[in-house]
Design an enzyme around this catalytic site. Structure first.
Site, short mmCIF file in Angstrom:
data_model
loop_
_atom_site.label_atom_id
_atom_site.label_comp_id
_atom_site.label_asym_id
_atom_site.label_seq_id
_atom_site.Cartn_x
_atom_site.Cartn_y
_atom_site.Cartn_z
CB SER A 300 -1.05 -0.12 1.22
OG SER A 300 -1.94 1.01 1.04
CG ASP A 311 8.19 4.84 -11.07
OD1 ASP A 311 8.76 4.02 -11.62
OD2 ASP A 311 6.81 4.94 -11.39
CE LYS A 325 -4.58 -2.44 0.94
NZ LYS A 325 -5.00 -1.08 0.66
#
Length: 430
Positions: A300, A311, A325
């Protein structure tokens, strides 16, 4: 026909239409009520109506997804305490000793009633308010020890070196749950956020993303950079997640501009603008080397954090592929706030627009885009025994040293993931 009469007819027709649609949406309510009545009237044993209602709610929510659930009144207080990072209690971390099966204090938290009353790591809790704890499940024991701030509780402990059990009279207080942890404790109970193997590297373990986590972390990051650390290691292993807004605020501390995470609702539609970075939120120097440690239990909000920094190439990710998740849950109060629904309302996506969420058909698929993978060459898997040893090591390092004595730790650290990250961060800083 008079206009007044026409307006009345139109209003009545409108209300009838609303009632018809509402009845259609709740047409099973009468069936449910009938079933409850039949059980209460005819079942061979008496059954509490609340028990039947809770079971029905649990069953309904289990048909949705693993992260939607009904939170009953008994569970809601603990749920809110975890999110709010505070509860009424005495301030001890406890576990069941595997040898004695006795409730044992792992660590009395600094500046709490238990710490001030003299509770020590290793104390075995023999009784609470005179009632023996023998055979108590851990959850039941925690529930009894906790209570409203200002109330008193007597903890009877057995301690090595003492001939007889000791009674600790403790007044409960509001206890704040720590979510930002360091490498070891200092003698005053504060955390040391410098890595023992190399004090020039900062080490921060984020246990959860609660309402106070971002504020705590910001202060630590500012302090570490003033102390001229050469790199940072963030440990989000075993971190189950927490609040989306907090994860976004923390990501913003590292990224100057761009999308941090986006959410998509029913049908994959991006209903809200994506969460974006702002320059005034940035705290960490742009070229400071960073590694994020993850494992299969990182989920999460911890995945949002790791994915965002990866990224933007702001950090390398070390360890194992994360849980996957990628769903957002809203909490809706029921019964005037006595119970609640935790309902999945959206999925979240990385800045690269890859999905984090692992679908049911992806569970055995190692090739999908779900979760967060370690950077190339930085995958380090731990077996079950290594994972257990890591947990025990982290627990031992959280214990406050006695008096002015330095922290005594046994041998080299058995954590290949951390040692790999340290190696990489040092190379990045050259």
């Amino acid at each position: 026909m008079p206009r007044r009469n026409l307006n009345i007819i139109m209003l009545a027709a409108f209300l009838s239409l609303i009632c018809y649609h509402r009845a259609a949406r709740t047409r099973y309510a009468a069936v449910f009520a009938d079933a409850v009545n039949q059980i209460q009237d005819s079942y061979v044993e008496p059954v509490d109506q609340r028990t039947l209602f809770n079971a029905a709610m649990d069953g309904m929510m289990s048909e949705l997804d693993p992260y939607s659930s009904y939170i009953d009144p008994e569970t809601l207080a603990q749920f809110n305490a975890d999110i709010d990072q505070e509860f009424g209690g005495i301030g001890v971390e406890v576990s069941l000793d595997p040898d004695t099966e006795r409730l044992t204090i792992v660590n009395p938290l600094p500046d709490t009633p238990a710490f001030d009353a003299g509770a020590m790591a290793g104390d075995q809790i023999m009784a609470v308010d005179g009632e023996s704890t023998e055979g108590w499940p851990l959850a039941d024991a925690v529930g009894v020890i906790r209570g409203p701030p200002g109330t008193e509780v007597i903890i009877t402990v057995a301690r090595d070196g003492e001939d007889a059990p000791l009674d600790l009279n403790i007044t409960r207080a509001k206890i704040e749950i720590e979510s930002v942890l360091g490498d070891t404790r200092n003698s005053d109970g504060s955390w040391n956020f410098h890595l023992e193997e190399d004090p020039g590297i900062g080490y921060i373990r984020i246990a959860s993303f609660g309402k106070n986590t971002a504020v705590e972390l910001r202060e630590i990051l500012i302090r570490l950079q003033r102390e001229n650390v050469r790199g940072l290691i963030f440990d989000v292993r075993r971190n189950p997640g927490g609040l989306l807004d907090v994860a976004v605020e923390i990501c913003d501390m590292f990224i100057d501009e761009g999308v941090l995470v986006s959410t998509r609702g029913r049908g994959g539609v991006e209903e809200d603008p994506p969460y974006t970075a702002s320059k005034h939120g940035t705290v960490v120097r742009k070229h400071l080397p960073i590694a994020v440690l993850v494992d299969q239990w990182s989920a999460s909000a911890s995945e949002i954090f790791a994915a965002c920094l990866q990224d933007y190439e702001r950090a390398v990710v070390v360890g194992e592929r994360t849980w996957g998740k990628g769903t957002v849950q809203n909490i809706t109060n029921l019964e005037g706030g006595r119970s609640a629904l935790k309902l999945t309302v959206a999925t979240y996506w990385r800045p690269s627009e890859k999905n984090i969420h692992r679908l049911s058909e992806d569970r055995e698929d190692e090739n999908g885009d779900w979760g967060v993978r370690p950077n190339n060459g930085l995958e380090v898997k731990l077996d079950e025994e290594q994972s257990k040893t890591l947990y025990e090591t982290q627990r031992d390092r959280a214990i406050v040293p006695k008096g002015d004595q330095p922290h005594e730790l046994d041998g080299a650290r058995p954590d290949p993931v951390l040692l790999k990250a340290l190696e990489v961060v040092k190379k990045m800083g050259r």
